[in-house]
Design a protein around this motif. Structure first.
Motif, mmCIF file in Angstrom:
data_model
loop_
_atom_site.group_PDB
_atom_site.id
_atom_site.type_symbol
_atom_site.label_atom_id
_atom_site.label_comp_id
_atom_site.label_asym_id
_atom_site.label_seq_id
_atom_site.Cartn_x
_atom_site.Cartn_y
_atom_site.Cartn_z
ATOM 1 N N GLU A 27 0.856 -0.810 0.324
ATOM 2 C CA GLU A 27 -0.268 0.034 -0.308
ATOM 3 C C GLU A 27 1.091 1.793 0.364
ATOM 4 O O GLU A 27 0.949 2.154 -0.293
ATOM 5 C CB GLU A 27 -1.171 -0.036 1.888
ATOM 6 C CG GLU A 27 -2.032 -1.129 1.176
ATOM 7 C CD GLU A 27 -2.753 -1.049 2.755
ATOM 8 O OE1 GLU A 27 -2.537 -0.326 3.086
ATOM 9 O OE2 GLU A 27 -3.859 -2.025 2.540
ATOM 10 N N ASP A 28 1.905 1.030 0.192
ATOM 11 C CA ASP A 28 2.673 2.730 0.447
ATOM 12 C C ASP A 28 4.342 2.718 -0.455
ATOM 13 O O ASP A 28 4.565 3.293 -1.049
ATOM 14 C CB ASP A 28 3.539 2.190 1.653
ATOM 15 C CG ASP A 28 3.187 2.402 3.225
ATOM 16 O OD1 ASP A 28 1.829 2.947 2.966
ATOM 17 O OD2 ASP A 28 2.658 1.665 3.779
ATOM 18 N N CYS A 29 4.104 1.074 -1.255
ATOM 19 C CA CYS A 29 5.590 1.519 -2.218
ATOM 20 C C CYS A 29 4.392 0.665 -3.775
ATOM 21 O O CYS A 29 5.470 1.316 -4.891
ATOM 22 C CB CYS A 29 6.699 -0.109 -1.947
ATOM 23 S SG CYS A 29 7.252 0.701 0.045
ATOM 24 N N ASP A 30 3.327 0.611 -3.821
ATOM 25 C CA ASP A 30 2.675 0.063 -4.478
ATOM 26 C C ASP A 30 3.979 -0.795 -5.225
ATOM 27 O O ASP A 30 4.172 -0.682 -6.404
ATOM 28 C CB ASP A 30 2.924 1.299 -5.817
ATOM 29 C CG ASP A 30 1.406 1.208 -6.829
ATOM 30 O OD1 ASP A 30 1.202 0.089 -6.639
ATOM 31 O OD2 ASP A 30 1.591 2.018 -7.820
ATOM 32 N N VAL A 31 4.299 -1.896 -5.063
ATOM 33 C CA VAL A 31 5.330 -2.814 -6.052
ATOM 34 C C VAL A 31 4.199 -4.133 -5.403
ATOM 35 O O VAL A 31 4.153 -4.230 -3.928
ATOM 36 C CB VAL A 31 6.955 -2.570 -5.777
ATOM 37 C CG1 VAL A 31 7.519 -1.286 -5.540
ATOM 38 C CG2 VAL A 31 6.978 -2.982 -4.084
ATOM 39 N N CYS B 217 6.620 -6.951 1.490
ATOM 40 C CA CYS B 217 7.396 -5.518 0.623
ATOM 41 C C CYS B 217 9.193 -5.699 1.350
ATOM 42 O O CYS B 217 9.732 -5.469 2.255
ATOM 43 C CB CYS B 217 6.711 -4.536 0.917
ATOM 44 S SG CYS B 217 7.679 -3.427 -0.324
ATOM 45 N N HIS B 218 9.590 -6.002 0.302
ATOM 46 C CA HIS B 218 10.988 -6.161 0.653
ATOM 47 C C HIS B 218 11.976 -4.236 0.830
ATOM 48 O O HIS B 218 13.057 -4.973 0.003
ATOM 49 C CB HIS B 218 12.002 -6.990 -0.661
ATOM 50 C CG HIS B 218 11.988 -8.034 -0.126
ATOM 51 N ND1 HIS B 218 12.061 -9.630 -1.006
ATOM 52 C CD2 HIS B 218 11.006 -9.180 0.890
ATOM 53 C CE1 HIS B 218 11.643 -10.807 -0.334
ATOM 54 N NE2 HIS B 218 10.916 -10.368 0.626
ATOM 55 N N ASN C 46 5.035 -7.396 -12.185
ATOM 56 C CA ASN C 46 4.868 -7.722 -10.636
ATOM 57 C C ASN C 46 6.194 -7.879 -10.084
ATOM 58 O O ASN C 46 6.257 -8.241 -8.800
ATOM 59 C CB ASN C 46 3.553 -8.317 -10.275
ATOM 60 C CG ASN C 46 2.356 -8.786 -11.157
ATOM 61 O OD1 ASN C 46 2.157 -7.785 -11.162
ATOM 62 N ND2 ASN C 46 2.160 -9.242 -11.754
ATOM 63 N N VAL C 47 7.567 -6.813 -10.309
ATOM 64 C CA VAL C 47 8.251 -7.583 -9.337
ATOM 65 C C VAL C 47 8.338 -5.738 -8.939
ATOM 66 O O VAL C 47 7.870 -4.246 -8.818
ATOM 67 C CB VAL C 47 9.344 -7.061 -10.831
ATOM 68 C CG1 VAL C 47 9.703 -8.367 -11.725
ATOM 69 C CG2 VAL C 47 9.783 -5.828 -11.434
ATOM 70 N N GLN C 48 10.134 -5.775 -7.504
ATOM 71 C CA GLN C 48 9.900 -4.891 -6.723
ATOM 72 C C GLN C 48 10.943 -3.792 -6.782
ATOM 73 O O GLN C 48 11.835 -3.631 -6.688
ATOM 74 C CB GLN C 48 10.597 -5.637 -5.497
ATOM 75 C CG GLN C 48 8.896 -6.629 -4.680
ATOM 76 C CD GLN C 48 9.830 -6.778 -3.904
ATOM 77 O OE1 GLN C 48 10.995 -7.479 -3.633
ATOM 78 N NE2 GLN C 48 9.135 -7.312 -3.129
ATOM 79 N N ASP C 49 10.644 -3.035 -7.941
ATOM 80 C CA ASP C 49 10.917 -2.533 -8.886
ATOM 81 C C ASP C 49 10.362 -1.071 -9.389
ATOM 82 O O ASP C 49 9.445 -1.388 -10.260
ATOM 83 C CB ASP C 49 11.893 -2.869 -10.352
ATOM 84 C CG ASP C 49 12.523 -2.331 -10.628
ATOM 85 O OD1 ASP C 49 12.974 -0.632 -10.612
ATOM 86 O OD2 ASP C 49 14.167 -2.349 -10.766
ATOM 87 N N PHE C 50 10.963 0.345 -8.923
ATOM 88 C CA PHE C 50 9.675 1.463 -9.950
ATOM 89 C C PHE C 50 9.885 1.466 -11.772
ATOM 90 O O PHE C 50 8.819 1.849 -12.021
ATOM 91 C CB PHE C 50 10.568 2.625 -9.239
ATOM 92 C CG PHE C 50 11.401 3.157 -9.682
ATOM 93 C CD1 PHE C 50 11.477 4.101 -10.566
ATOM 94 C CD2 PHE C 50 12.720 2.660 -9.291
ATOM 95 C CE1 PHE C 50 12.430 4.750 -11.588
ATOM 96 C CE2 PHE C 50 13.926 3.123 -9.238
ATOM 97 C CZ PHE C 50 13.581 4.017 -11.086
#
Length: 358
Positions: A192-196, A209-210, A310-314
């Motif tokens: 919810e905070d990082c959108d990743v 969330c990493h 769907n990866v943790q990268d902007f």
């Protein structure tokens, strides 16, 4: 690089050198000394080639400048693109950043006249043509198809191979990141905070969330539509190879990823086999997406397109657009009309839409 090296050696002869990590220390030292002595005039290579000791440097060309692999994660840490720009200023020579899908920030600099923008408005191959199909895998599930291949892609593969043509199947290796999504409605668990996307940790059944460390319990049903088809994506190229080999037992299958190309000439051997039509299907990661020129490939399939979204990268969406544009360009390169298929649970996503329009 093997294809690029062959082209340059054919044109310029023995003044072409090669520099990459697969060379041993002695081979790299030899290339270094030849460049220093002026025996080598053109150096082709991976990011380390940017340090070639040319005194009279005339031009630096960064092909596929958008690639994140130009950034070295090992010591000494550096970014080949930034080093190139610095060397260009030092030697007062032009630096060409080439890409069909340039980085957003570099394209912005060109629009703002900080860089010079050069457009290539015509296709490199005349007469080339392809059809791009967007496959909604949610509809495949509703129709009772739980296979990794959609019915449309499966049919196209059969027809192409019956005509003696070849197929490339692409699966982004980053699927091991473990994003969790619903196969029925396309919902993805995001922070919810990082959108990743959040990663599923099986040991405590929690989504984490990493980036910021936020966590929440993993549910058994989709919070969006209530279906039970919610799970993590984890299929890799090896699993796909096994599936395809069983599905097409009479067809030859090659796999190209970090495991199969670990040997010194691994890339070149696999590409040559496929170029010589010794295999019907090539399955691979990003290695199969860029630069290859196979005129007999008429079907390209992007499996599980959502993995790279769907990866943790902007930059996830930007890189997905770049990657899909590259993959789609592997078909329709000769006289034969090509077909490309993008299989996704998020067909409305803007980056997928724009990749198709390209």
């Amino acid at each position: 690089s093997p294809q690029t090296i062959r082209r340059f050696v054919t044109r310029f002869g023995n003044v072409v050198g090669v520099m990459h990590s697969r060379l041993n220390a002695g081979e790299r030292y030899e290339q270094w000394q030849k460049a220093r002595a002026g025996e080598i005039k053109i150096m082709i290579g991976a990011r380390s080639a940017v340090f070639t000791p040319f005194d009279n440097l005339g031009i630096i060309i960064i092909d596929e400048e958008h690639e994140h692999t130009y950034k070295s994660e090992k010591n000494p840490k550096y970014h080949a693109r930034e080093i190139s720009i610095k060397r260009g200023l030092y030697h007062n020579c032009p630096v060409v950043l080439g890409s069909a899908t340039p980085l957003v920030d570099n394209y912005y600099k060109a629009v703002q006249n900080q860089y010079t923008l050069l457009d290539m408005s015509k296709r490199a191959v005349k007469g080339a043509n392809k059809e791009v199909h967007l496959v909604d895998m949610r509809q495949e599930l509703e129709a009772g198809n739980t296979s990794i291949l959609s019915r449309e892609l499966h049919q196209a593969m059969v027809e192409a191979m019956d005509r003696g043509e070849q197929v490339i199947l692409f699966l982004n290796r980053r699927g091991y990141a473990g994003s969790v999504s619903c196969r029925k409605c396309g919902f993805v668990y995001t922070c919810e905070d990082c959108d990743v996307s959040m990663t599923y940790h099986k040991s405590n059944r929690r989504l984490i969330c990493h980036l910021c460390g936020a966590s929440k319990p993993m549910s058994k049903t989709c919070p969006e539509c209530g279906s039970k088809y919610i799970k993590g994506f984890g299929a890799g190229t090896q699993k796909i190879e096994s599936f395809i080999s069983k599905l097409f037992p009479d067809r030859s299958v090659l796999r190209m990823d970090q495991d199969t190309t670990s040997r010194k000439h691994g890339h070149e051997e696999i590409l040559k086999q496929f170029q010589d039509k010794k295999a019907d299907i090539l399955i691979g990661t990003q290695m199969v997406a860029k630069g290859h020129d196979f005129h007999n490939v008429t079907v390209v399939g992007v499996l599980a397109a959502d993995i790279s979204l769907n990866v943790q990268d902007f930059r996830g969406s930007e890189r997905t657009f770049q990657l899909f544009t590259q993959v789609l360009g592997r078909t329709g390169r000769g006289a034969l009309t090509g077909k490309a298929f993008i299989q996704t649970y998020q067909p409305e996503h803007y980056c997928i839409r724009h990749a198709i329009e390209e």
